[in-house]
Design an enzyme around this catalytic site. Sequence first.
Site, PDB file in Angstrom:
ATOM      1  N   SER A 150       0.810  -1.479   0.184  1.00 59.86           N
ATOM      2  CA  SER A 150       0.080   0.220  -0.421  1.00 59.86           C
ATOM      3  C   SER A 150       0.672   1.149  -0.091  1.00 59.86           C
ATOM      4  O   SER A 150       1.777   1.237  -0.480  1.00 59.86           O
ATOM      5  CB  SER A 150      -0.776   0.096   1.258  1.00 59.86           C
ATOM      6  N   GLU A 240     -10.225  -3.876  -5.263  1.00 61.06           N
ATOM      7  CA  GLU A 240      -9.260  -3.001  -4.855  1.00 61.06           C
ATOM      8  C   GLU A 240     -10.269  -1.794  -5.949  1.00 61.06           C
ATOM      9  O   GLU A 240     -10.112  -1.447  -6.212  1.00 61.06           O
ATOM     10  CB  GLU A 240      -7.447  -3.202  -4.369  1.00 61.06           C
ATOM     11  N   HIS A 270      -7.006  -6.036  -0.361  1.00 59.29           N
ATOM     12  CA  HIS A 270      -6.259  -5.178  -0.333  1.00 59.29           C
ATOM     13  C   HIS A 270      -5.233  -5.895   1.367  1.00 59.29           C
ATOM     14  O   HIS A 270      -5.863  -5.851   2.234  1.00 59.29           O
ATOM     15  CB  HIS A 270      -6.539  -3.199   0.342  1.00 59.29           C
TER      16      HIS A 270
END
Length: 307
Positions: A150, A240, A270
């Site tokens: 991320s 996502e 995610h």
Amino acid sequence: MRSIQLPLPLVAASLKPFYRLALNASLPYRVQRALLDLAAPIQWLPDGTVTHRTTLAGRPAERITVGATDRPTAVLYLHGGAYTIGSLATHRSLAAHLARESASVVYTLDYRLAPEHPYPAGLEDAVAAFRELVADHGFSADRVALAGDSAGGGLGLATARRLVDAEQLHPAALALISPWVDPGSKEAPFDRDLVVNSRWAHTCAAAYLGGGDPADPGFAPLLGDLSGLPPAAVHVGTGELLYPQIVELAAKLETAGNGLHYVEYPNLWHVAHLQASVLGEAADAVADLGAFLRASFPSTADGHLAS
């Protein structure tokens, strides 16, 4: 502790209310951080994990191995959390699984977080940590990979760009899990996925940017030059919020001529890799990254062990 494998629908159903509670733009960041740290122990460590508290570039860090504690290759892992939350504790289990699968020592870094420390503080910490691994820990740059999820994946990509351009250091590889590579973008296919919601993400992005330029490639590496970077593995779930920008990233990496190992997961959310200790599909995804990293390092036949 040995992993247990739970059905994917059960894990997903358990996580959804937690993430809706913890990743909430109405909560102070200190509360969000505390909630994630409280949940971290349910993500177990593989048998044989050794965790050593240390520092890198003046920041708290952990050195994680599974099995042999001396390894000739290393991974600098940058945790996710939208540049505002996440910690050594929240990503210890994922880092340990990656250490096992990559047969490397994994260093996790407690880089500075926004809003207390906006961009470029985290990038400066990551660059300095990599530089220290090469200068003081006995690793050559081509035996150190960058990995992250991320925000940490976006930070890893920005770090590689800075290392190549400003430091003339070329990491072995990039292992990027659902990397957030354009935090300033407001484009998304829907408002929320199982983990992330748009309002929270936009609030965190603004906190990280501070008074900076959203087109700065250090902040949004998708908008910069992607040529001359190390080979990259990129994982993403097709459901996502970040899926469109990660598809664009993969296309740009391929066009730039970088080696690319790109995997889409229709059933994973995610950074499901965090659940590798309880979900077989997540463990398999981490194993795929580990295999990519092992293949990216130079042969260790004549290498030396580093610390």
